[in-house]
Design a protein around this motif. Structure first.
Motif, PDB file in Angstrom:
ATOM      1  N   PHE A 136       0.840  -1.192   0.000  1.00 32.79           N
ATOM      2  CA  PHE A 136       0.000   0.000   0.000  1.00 32.79           C
ATOM      3  C   PHE A 136       0.885   1.256   0.000  1.00 32.79           C
ATOM      4  O   PHE A 136       0.623   2.210  -0.727  1.00 32.79           O
ATOM      5  CB  PHE A 136      -0.931  -0.011   1.216  1.00 32.79           C
ATOM      6  CG  PHE A 136      -1.946   1.105   1.231  1.00 32.79           C
ATOM      7  CD1 PHE A 136      -3.173   0.950   0.617  1.00 32.79           C
ATOM      8  CD2 PHE A 136      -1.668   2.320   1.864  1.00 32.79           C
ATOM      9  CE1 PHE A 136      -4.119   1.983   0.632  1.00 32.79           C
ATOM     10  CE2 PHE A 136      -2.606   3.354   1.887  1.00 32.79           C
ATOM     11  CZ  PHE A 136      -3.832   3.172   1.268  1.00 32.79           C
ATOM     12  N   TYR A 137       1.920   1.236   0.828  1.00 29.34           N
ATOM     13  CA  TYR A 137       2.850   2.375   0.850  1.00 29.34           C
ATOM     14  C   TYR A 137       3.367   2.686  -0.556  1.00 29.34           C
ATOM     15  O   TYR A 137       3.589   3.842  -0.895  1.00 29.34           O
ATOM     16  CB  TYR A 137       4.035   2.078   1.776  1.00 29.34           C
ATOM     17  CG  TYR A 137       3.794   2.281   3.264  1.00 29.34           C
ATOM     18  CD1 TYR A 137       2.661   2.939   3.736  1.00 29.34           C
ATOM     19  CD2 TYR A 137       4.726   1.835   4.196  1.00 29.34           C
ATOM     20  CE1 TYR A 137       2.453   3.118   5.105  1.00 29.34           C
ATOM     21  CE2 TYR A 137       4.539   2.021   5.571  1.00 29.34           C
ATOM     22  CZ  TYR A 137       3.399   2.655   6.016  1.00 29.34           C
ATOM     23  OH  TYR A 137       3.211   2.842   7.366  1.00 29.34           O
ATOM     24  N   LYS A 138       3.568   1.637  -1.352  1.00 25.87           N
ATOM     25  CA  LYS A 138       4.138   1.862  -2.688  1.00 25.87           C
ATOM     26  C   LYS A 138       3.206   2.647  -3.600  1.00 25.87           C
ATOM     27  O   LYS A 138       3.630   3.171  -4.624  1.00 25.87           O
ATOM     28  CB  LYS A 138       4.499   0.524  -3.342  1.00 25.87           C
ATOM     29  CG  LYS A 138       5.721  -0.124  -2.726  1.00 25.87           C
ATOM     30  CD  LYS A 138       6.001  -1.468  -3.374  1.00 25.87           C
ATOM     31  CE  LYS A 138       7.039  -2.231  -2.576  1.00 25.87           C
ATOM     32  NZ  LYS A 138       7.082  -3.659  -2.984  1.00 25.87           N
ATOM     33  N   MET A 139       1.923   2.696  -3.252  1.00 22.53           N
ATOM     34  CA  MET A 139       0.991   3.489  -4.052  1.00 22.53           C
ATOM     35  C   MET A 139       1.312   4.977  -3.976  1.00 22.53           C
ATOM     36  O   MET A 139       1.048   5.716  -4.907  1.00 22.53           O
ATOM     37  CB  MET A 139      -0.452   3.275  -3.579  1.00 22.53           C
ATOM     38  CG  MET A 139      -1.068   2.027  -4.149  1.00 22.53           C
ATOM     39  SD  MET A 139      -2.797   1.734  -3.629  1.00 22.53           S
ATOM     40  CE  MET A 139      -3.340   3.288  -2.968  1.00 22.53           C
ATOM     41  N   TYR A 140       1.855   5.419  -2.852  1.00 20.75           N
ATOM     42  CA  TYR A 140       2.098   6.868  -2.720  1.00 20.75           C
ATOM     43  C   TYR A 140       3.451   7.204  -2.105  1.00 20.75           C
ATOM     44  O   TYR A 140       3.784   8.371  -1.935  1.00 20.75           O
ATOM     45  CB  TYR A 140       0.970   7.521  -1.898  1.00 20.75           C
ATOM     46  CG  TYR A 140       0.954   7.118  -0.441  1.00 20.75           C
ATOM     47  CD1 TYR A 140       0.438   5.890  -0.057  1.00 20.75           C
ATOM     48  CD2 TYR A 140       1.470   7.947   0.542  1.00 20.75           C
ATOM     49  CE1 TYR A 140       0.446   5.494   1.272  1.00 20.75           C
ATOM     50  CE2 TYR A 140       1.479   7.572   1.874  1.00 20.75           C
ATOM     51  CZ  TYR A 140       0.958   6.342   2.231  1.00 20.75           C
ATOM     52  OH  TYR A 140       0.977   5.955   3.540  1.00 20.75           O
ATOM     53  N   ARG A 141       4.215   6.201  -1.767  1.00 25.31           N
ATOM     54  CA  ARG A 141       5.545   6.385  -1.244  1.00 25.31           C
ATOM     55  C   ARG A 141       6.535   5.733  -2.217  1.00 25.31           C
ATOM     56  O   ARG A 141       6.118   4.937  -3.033  1.00 25.31           O
ATOM     57  CB  ARG A 141       5.719   5.731   0.141  1.00 25.31           C
ATOM     58  CG  ARG A 141       4.662   6.125   1.170  1.00 25.31           C
ATOM     59  CD  ARG A 141       5.104   5.792   2.577  1.00 25.31           C
ATOM     60  NE  ARG A 141       6.225   6.638   2.954  1.00 25.31           N
ATOM     61  CZ  ARG A 141       6.103   7.897   3.390  1.00 25.31           C
ATOM     62  NH1 ARG A 141       4.928   8.417   3.563  1.00 25.31           N
ATOM     63  NH2 ARG A 141       7.161   8.612   3.664  1.00 25.31           N
ATOM     64  N   PRO A 142       7.839   5.942  -2.120  1.00 24.03           N
ATOM     65  CA  PRO A 142       8.481   6.886  -1.224  1.00 24.03           C
ATOM     66  C   PRO A 142       8.051   8.314  -1.550  1.00 24.03           C
ATOM     67  O   PRO A 142       7.782   8.635  -2.695  1.00 24.03           O
ATOM     68  CB  PRO A 142       9.970   6.682  -1.509  1.00 24.03           C
ATOM     69  CG  PRO A 142      10.024   6.122  -2.886  1.00 24.03           C
ATOM     70  CD  PRO A 142       8.797   5.299  -3.014  1.00 24.03           C
ATOM     71  N   SER A 143       8.008   9.140  -0.515  1.00 25.43           N
ATOM     72  CA  SER A 143       7.712  10.553  -0.754  1.00 25.43           C
ATOM     73  C   SER A 143       9.037  11.262  -1.024  1.00 25.43           C
ATOM     74  O   SER A 143      10.085  10.823  -0.560  1.00 25.43           O
ATOM     75  CB  SER A 143       6.995  11.145   0.458  1.00 25.43           C
ATOM     76  OG  SER A 143       7.885  11.282   1.539  1.00 25.43           O
ATOM     77  N   GLU A 146       4.967  15.111   2.267  1.00 28.42           N
ATOM     78  CA  GLU A 146       4.061  13.980   2.487  1.00 28.42           C
ATOM     79  C   GLU A 146       2.663  14.205   1.884  1.00 28.42           C
ATOM     80  O   GLU A 146       1.739  13.441   2.170  1.00 28.42           O
ATOM     81  CB  GLU A 146       3.927  13.728   3.995  1.00 28.42           C
ATOM     82  CG  GLU A 146       5.187  13.212   4.650  1.00 28.42           C
ATOM     83  CD  GLU A 146       5.477  11.750   4.281  1.00 28.42           C
ATOM     84  OE1 GLU A 146       4.537  10.948   4.226  1.00 28.42           O
ATOM     85  OE2 GLU A 146       6.658  11.435   4.028  1.00 28.42           O
ATOM     86  N   GLY A 147       2.514  15.248   1.057  1.00 23.59           N
ATOM     87  CA  GLY A 147       1.163  15.596   0.607  1.00 23.59           C
ATOM     88  C   GLY A 147       0.695  14.976  -0.697  1.00 23.59           C
ATOM     89  O   GLY A 147      -0.433  15.217  -1.128  1.00 23.59           O
ATOM     90  N   ASN A 148       1.553  14.171  -1.330  1.00 23.21           N
ATOM     91  CA  ASN A 148       1.196  13.611  -2.645  1.00 23.21           C
ATOM     92  C   ASN A 148       0.291  12.395  -2.562  1.00 23.21           C
ATOM     93  O   ASN A 148       0.591  11.341  -3.133  1.00 23.21           O
ATOM     94  CB  ASN A 148       2.468  13.227  -3.405  1.00 23.21           C
ATOM     95  CG  ASN A 148       2.998  14.392  -4.231  1.00 23.21           C
ATOM     96  OD1 ASN A 148       2.310  15.396  -4.391  1.00 23.21           O
ATOM     97  ND2 ASN A 148       4.193  14.245  -4.757  1.00 23.21           N
TER      98      ASN A 148
END
Lengths: 456, 456
Positions: free
Chosen positions: B78-85, B108-110
């Motif tokens: 799940f983190y990979k959907m929006y991370r790494p920031s 962290e806003g993306n």
């Protein structure tokens, strides 16, 4: 075949970002038709265009022979603030759909304008600044373009006057405030500040305004002050050129992982995002180096490709702009009031219109309820709340992926996710409450609007 | 010294993303004080906590000895959907300020929640799902946490009930609609659906609600249905743990380019973002491996660190939650109505409170007008419209960079840009119109609120 494990998001290194824009027109066999002077019916000269557009942008507008045009270093530095944009592998959507298709999207929404519009805004603002101008004027409807231009002008310390369609000005106060935060002056259109605005207000008191009318006002203001020029966020050749960064980055990211798309999908209003996304792929297709299915997706309520006519038409309601040859519904066409979001321009980029007429791409239209169904399905598994515009492409990408599920084909699908829907929550609210409706214009409506095409 | 040219944005590869959270408490010499049962004054047992929180989260809450706790693969995906920031080098801000300081921010806003809250939301939702629960309850004020939790629950197909502070529910309809789009049920608080809500409504008809009151409602609902648990977006030890991904990524990105921060700055409401950002740096500082200035920035209108008392207090208004030892303004404290955005919780994470009490970090308070000035200055050169909360950190980062300009020192400053301000445009509008005001509570107000601290 995939040689390496594909990550969820492919980011290029900054050193891999494009240093030139790709000018697809240079490789087109049938060039897009030139802009005409509505008074004479003759192609507009560079000198004539320079009254409205910056000199360097006029060159870019007319240049259909130079394949690569260098991106100035200042613009490349600005691009680095929010680019490269990720090419995302939609693993979660694939799993949800249980499709053998491989789905990718190029996500352009990770910046405050919330869309790809910034790619051309910074370029147009840069050339205006370089020419020593004081400022630029433009129009905005849904607000992405106005926001993008405000951001670019603020960065370059350039004055920015935005004519915002009145109904959007009132219904989208947040968009208006973002622009003001970036220092732009935002005027609801039609306004008393222009001749064309006063004329429209006299004829239609209480009108909600339209994009074509806001264009007329912005062009008039720029035309009357030698320190200003007009800029436009879509339709024009120069905009397609700047937006080619989307496709160039996407192609480079795919090449790194040996990804060969079978189908490339983009939403199409004026054509800026689609033209940019497909540019390098279309170039290969024209040269016979590769074959791709390329699909433009438009709203059924504003179907310029699928139900319009390929003809010269005005770009604005006030009929003061040049004539462009394009697929058009007539410059007086207005999508019905229940239409949410953008993609409401009556015509389509001349470049894309020529490619479509040449059979190099397909077009489909979709209704907004099914578009929002796709949007919500996408948001829930991929985490990004998409813009209504972008969701047109999502709809067709899902449809194509579901066809693969039936046939068992492992096609590779790429679509453009042009932006986020954070400023479109009135539309989502309507959808969530079951109050969203569809509207397809009748043949009679379209014929009536097309009856007013200029004689050329 | 910089060995390589630092890009505008440093993105880790997916393979470099953290596979464990870092539990700073394991390395703390003075451990944070335990949660107490308000009825007995004794530390809460795992069994007692399990009535409110998921079992695995209870373990994490109580664990102050295990330095690294593995991130389950599902959460990592799940983190990979929006991370790494990205860790962003603020080249444009540096140039604008003409400072020799080097400024970085971890953005962290993306993601659609618009903030770092998603990092803990997915973890808490995951453990609830794993335990076979039907759903979770929570409260939300400004709306980031509720949005994040809705997204996580939607992804995992978990029911999500959000008690939203009534004034926010009414003034932030967009936040509410994002949550509904992700399938959450959103209830304005206080409501008739709980005992505590009915009691508060009876005592204060027409109340606007408060975070502390919404917490009480959410806890009550979870406590009464064995298929539900309560989750919280800040303050708790487990949240600091999950948020350590921010700091771990930031540190790894810095290490890749030999960047050694001198000053680390974060805004602090309940402490989740700051605790996460500083975790690995604070670990080094405690062990004497490095020294950093670490600065918590809080609103002058809700100054728990700088003017609160380090004592046991209730986490909620209804006084049904456990007691936590923290810097607090008293559980009845409410920031004045002109305070925009979040950072309005009356207390501060026990972990951060202990670190502050031990002299390992500093705290400053800033007024909101100067915060919005910094926000607009930042937006115009860095392109991102920051959240009001994040802008507290921007304010102090700019102040520190300007000090460097005076002294000529080339300090390296890192701050946490926790999120975007796309849903805070009413506040920006106020600022743009010159209507924003400041408020500093009087000593008497704070003393009155602190007079009601529980006797322990």
């Amino acid at each position: 075949m995939e040689n390496k494990k594909i990550p969820y998001k492919i980011y290029l290194e900054e050193s891999e970002m494009p240093t030139s824009w790709y000018n697809l027109r240079a490789d087109m066999i049938n060039k897009p038709a030139p802009l005409l002077n509505p008074a004479t019916g003759q192609p507009l000269s560079a000198k004539e265009l320079s009254a409205v557009f910056c000199d360097e942008l006029v060159q870019q507008e007319l240049d259909d022979t130079t394949p690569f045009i260098e991106i100035p270093e200042e613009i490349r530095n600005f691009y680095k603030m929010y680019r490269p944009s990720p090419l995302v592998r939609a693993y979660c959507l694939e799993e949800k759909l249980q499709t053998p298709a491989k789905i990718y999207y190029k996500f352009e929404g990770n910046n405050t304008s919330g869309s790809h519009k910034l790619n051309s805004a910074i370029a147009q603002a840069y050339y205006a600044k370089k020419q020593g101008l004081k400022g630029v004027t433009t129009e905005t409807g849904a607000g992405q373009w106005g926001t993008a231009l405000s951001m670019a002008c603020s960065y370059l310390d350039l004055d920015c006057k935005v004519y915002m369609v009145k109904v959007s000005y009132e219904q989208k106060p947040f968009r208006r405030e973002v622009m003001r935060t970036y220092g732009a002056s935002v005027v609801p259109s039609p306004s008393e500040t222009t001749e064309v605005g006063r004329k429209i207000l006299a004829e239609h008191p209480g009108t909600n305004g339209s994009l074509g009318c806001a264009i007329s006002e912005a062009v008039e203001v720029a035309g009357k002050d030698p320190n200003y020029r007009y800029v436009l966020g879509s339709v024009l050749n120069q905009v397609m050129l700047h937006q080619s960064v989307i496709g160039l980055e996407a192609k480079k990211a795919m090449d790194k992982y040996d990804i060969k798309p079978d189908i490339i999908i983009g939403c199409a209003g004026g054509g800026s995002n689609l033209g940019g996304l497909i540019a390098p792929f279309m170039g290969e297709k024209i040269k016979g180096q590769a074959d791709y299915r390329i699909i433009a997706v438009e709203p059924a309520s504003c179907p310029s490709f699928t139900r319009g006519k390929y003809a010269y038409d005005f770009c604005d309601t006030g009929m003061i702009c040049p004539l462009a040859k394009m697929y058009t519904l007539g410059s007086g066409f207005m999508p019905s009031p229940n239409h949410a979001g953008g993609l409401r321009f009556h015509g389509m980029s001349s470049t894309l219109s020529q490619l479509y007429d040449d059979g190099l791409m397909e077009a489909v239209s979709v209704e907004q309820t099914e578009v929002f169904e796709a949007a919500v399905q996408f948001a829930r598994v991929e985490g990004i709340l998409p813009a209504p515009e972008s969701s047109h492409a999502i709809r067709v990408a899902i449809d194509e992926a579901l066809k693969c599920k039936e046939t068992g084909e492992e096609k590779t699908i790429v679509f453009g996710l042009t932006g986020t829907g954070y400023f479109d929550l009135f539309a989502y609210e309507k959808f969530n409450n079951g109050d969203m409706s569809d509207y397809i214009p009748t043949d009679e409506e379209i014929a009536a609007s097309l009856a007013n095409l200029p004689k050329v």
